[in-house]
Scaffold this active site. Structure first.
Site, PDB file in Angstrom:
ATOM      1  N   HIS A 160      36.419  40.643  34.567  1.00 51.44           N
ATOM      2  CA  HIS A 160      36.245  39.446  33.749  1.00 51.44           C
ATOM      3  C   HIS A 160      36.907  38.338  34.705  1.00 51.44           C
ATOM      4  O   HIS A 160      37.574  38.620  35.949  1.00 51.44           O
ATOM      5  CB  HIS A 160      37.136  39.268  32.554  1.00 51.44           C
ATOM      6  CG  HIS A 160      36.360  40.061  31.368  1.00 51.44           C
ATOM      7  ND1 HIS A 160      36.723  39.974  29.781  1.00 51.44           N
ATOM      8  CD2 HIS A 160      35.421  40.972  31.481  1.00 51.44           C
ATOM      9  CE1 HIS A 160      35.778  40.640  29.129  1.00 51.44           C
ATOM     10  NE2 HIS A 160      35.057  41.361  29.995  1.00 51.44           N
TER      11      HIS A 160
ATOM     12  N   GLU B 198      38.921  35.890  34.369  1.00 50.58           N
ATOM     13  CA  GLU B 198      40.252  35.554  34.434  1.00 50.58           C
ATOM     14  C   GLU B 198      40.936  36.805  35.264  1.00 50.58           C
ATOM     15  O   GLU B 198      41.675  36.258  36.270  1.00 50.58           O
ATOM     16  CB  GLU B 198      41.090  35.514  32.914  1.00 50.58           C
ATOM     17  CG  GLU B 198      40.264  34.600  31.952  1.00 50.58           C
ATOM     18  CD  GLU B 198      38.908  35.406  31.364  1.00 50.58           C
ATOM     19  OE1 GLU B 198      38.238  36.155  32.094  1.00 50.58           O
ATOM     20  OE2 GLU B 198      39.027  35.167  29.937  1.00 50.58           O
TER      21      GLU B 198
ATOM     22  N   CYS C  82      39.293  37.173  26.310  1.00 52.53           N
ATOM     23  CA  CYS C  82      39.513  38.345  25.766  1.00 52.53           C
ATOM     24  C   CYS C  82      40.865  38.927  25.514  1.00 52.53           C
ATOM     25  O   CYS C  82      41.807  38.334  26.411  1.00 52.53           O
ATOM     26  CB  CYS C  82      38.802  39.591  25.908  1.00 52.53           C
ATOM     27  SG  CYS C  82      39.266  40.225  27.458  1.00 52.53           S
TER      28      CYS C  82
ATOM     29  N   CYS D 172      42.364  40.395  28.789  1.00 57.74           N
ATOM     30  CA  CYS D 172      42.320  39.211  29.938  1.00 57.74           C
ATOM     31  C   CYS D 172      43.834  38.437  29.670  1.00 57.74           C
ATOM     32  O   CYS D 172      44.659  38.063  30.613  1.00 57.74           O
ATOM     33  CB  CYS D 172      41.493  38.188  30.236  1.00 57.74           C
ATOM     34  SG  CYS D 172      39.971  38.998  30.943  1.00 57.74           S
TER      35      CYS D 172
END
Length: 466
Positions: A64, A66, A89, A92
């Site tokens: 992801h 992040e 999410c 993360c």
């Protein structure tokens, strides 16, 4: 947030592109990231699909935005602020909490209410001290207004940059668009035409600015290239007229080819037509006595009756030509001196006198232009005429239909494949001459190269439907 949005454009995910930007308490950028595959996995491989089998789904592989931003950080992230285009999410959020990030500003919150979202917000609130919780809560509640302020700032900067870079370049951009059922473009009276045969178009823009070129080149699904010669020397009106000429020629040739082929199966299917001449799609600017859309009905009093003979006579000879030209419903005589470096492009122009069964062309009233749907129009008409009703899967295709039944080359093929793949279509017919250009995308969609309309019919009936 503007940096996060730009970073998202680098993501190769065909469905969701996410970007992240982290700033320290001094409001300096210390990390940027976007959602992508781990090192060693190629973006061209089939890792971007959603699949019930987790090991074959993108969720098993994608890192992801992040997480990538944290990994890319150049310094400590204690008390840092994250700007991200999609709310993090829970996985993360664990990393952000451990890294010391204290504030999150986001654009989209599409997963609000889901379990992972609830876990994320719980972690962010719990990790702040009671003394600072109100600051976090205020930031959380006011993120919309802060986002608007940031958005307005980015828009202002963007507009300012556009004003500074309004000078157009000699580049164009082509982007994926969407498919369209060919039975919405041509209709045969008394026949059921399948909605499963589809053409596909692209979005294009000419003379983009340098700034726009930079942005478009960040997306691998877009194609930025120098203007074609014809685009660069003709006026916008002439280029628009060319698109209409090409569409009309595509309909005429599709009708003639499909009716002729169907007549071999059923002699009650007939079409009667005459060659009017060669309609000018392009000519070098020095031959401006001829206009785009003029129809050359004869050359040097030869009384040609077929397009190939007429075209080859013009192509193979040089010097003075006496042309009979149909313009504004009047035939005029124009003499030109054709040199070896002259550039001309024609389409056959026909007068269709009668067809049984009758047809209509609702596609002439649409904004779609160009010749690239010719193959698919021909297939749609042909299968309707012979009452072939076995096509029960979506089949998309692109390619011109030529007077000799060949499938001619087209542009924007990569973007058309991405557009069809995004719609979930599995089968794509292309001109055989283009296969080497797109075979690396065969993991996204089944690609069938065909050289003639007869080959296209064979592929559909004996490969795709078997």
């Amino acid at each position: 947030m503007g940096v996060a949005k730009l970073s998202a454009l680098r993501s190769k995910d065909p469905n969701t592109q996410v970007g992240a930007c982290i700033i320290n308490p001094d409001r300096r950028i210390v990390a940027i990231g976007y959602n992508g595959l781990p090192m060693g996995l190629s973006d061209d491989e089939d890792f971007w699909q959603k699949n019930e089998d987790y090991s074959k789904s993108k969720y098993a592989y994608v890192v992801h935005a992040e997480a990538n931003a944290i990994l890319n950080a150049t310094t400590s992230l204690k008390d840092a602020t994250l700007y991200v285009t999609l709310f993090p999410c829970n996985e993360c959020m664990k990393l952000l909490v451990q890294a010391g990030v204290k504030e999150i500003v986001y654009m989209s919150d599409k997963d609000k209410g889901k379990e992972s979202h609830i876990a994320s917000t719980t972690m962010m609130k719990k990790q702040v001290s009671k003394q600072d919780k109100s600051k976090w809560r205020q930031s959380y509640l006011k993120q919309t207004s802060k986002l608007k302020t940031l958005f307005h700032s980015v828009i202002f900067a963007y507009i300012y940059l556009m004003i500074a870079l309004v000078i157009p370049t000699n580049y164009s951009v082509t982007a994926p668009n969407k498919s369209r059922s060919t039975n919405t473009m041509v209709s045969i009276e008394g026949k059921n035409q399948t909605p499963h045969l589809k053409s596909v178009s692209v979005l294009s823009m000419s003379r983009i600015t340098g700034f726009a070129r930079m942005l478009y080149e960040m997306n691998p699904q877009f194609e930025v290239e120098p203007l074609q010669y014809a685009e660069s020397v003709l006026s916008p009106y002439e280029n628009h007229l060319r698109g209409i000429i090409q569409k009309e020629a595509s309909f005429e040739q599709s009708l003639i080819t499909s009716y002729t082929l169907a007549h071999e199966t059923n002699d009650s299917i007939t079409i009667d037509y005459d060659l009017v001449g060669m309609i000018i799609d392009f000519r070098s600017p020095e031959y401006n006595t001829l206009k785009i859309g003029d129809i050359i009905t004869d050359i040097d009093d030869n009384n040609f009756t077929d397009y190939e003979t007429m075209g080859m006579y013009f192509i193979l000879n040089e010097g003075d030509f006496k042309l009979d030209v149909l313009r504004d419903d009047k035939v005029i005589e124009i003499t030109i001196n054709k040199t070896s470096d002259a550039i001309f492009r024609f389409y056959p122009k026909y007068q269709i006198n009668q067809a049984s069964p009758q047809y209509s062309l609702p596609g002439m009233d649409t904004n779609l232009t160009g010749p690239s749907a010719g193959m698919m129009y021909t297939l749609s008409i042909y299968f309707a005429l012979i009452d072939y009703d076995a096509i029960n899967v979506d089949i998309v295709g692109t390619g011109t239909i030529r007077y000799n039944n060949e499938i001619g080359p087209i542009g924007g093929l990569v973007q058309k494949i991405y557009g069809a793949q995004k719609e979930g279509i599995k089968h794509f017919l292309i001109p055989a001459v283009h296969y080497d250009e797109v075979k690396h995308l065969s993991h996204l969609i089944n690609i069938y190269p065909v050289a003639t309309i007869e080959e296209a019919i064979e592929v559909i009936t004996n490969e795709i439907l078997n």
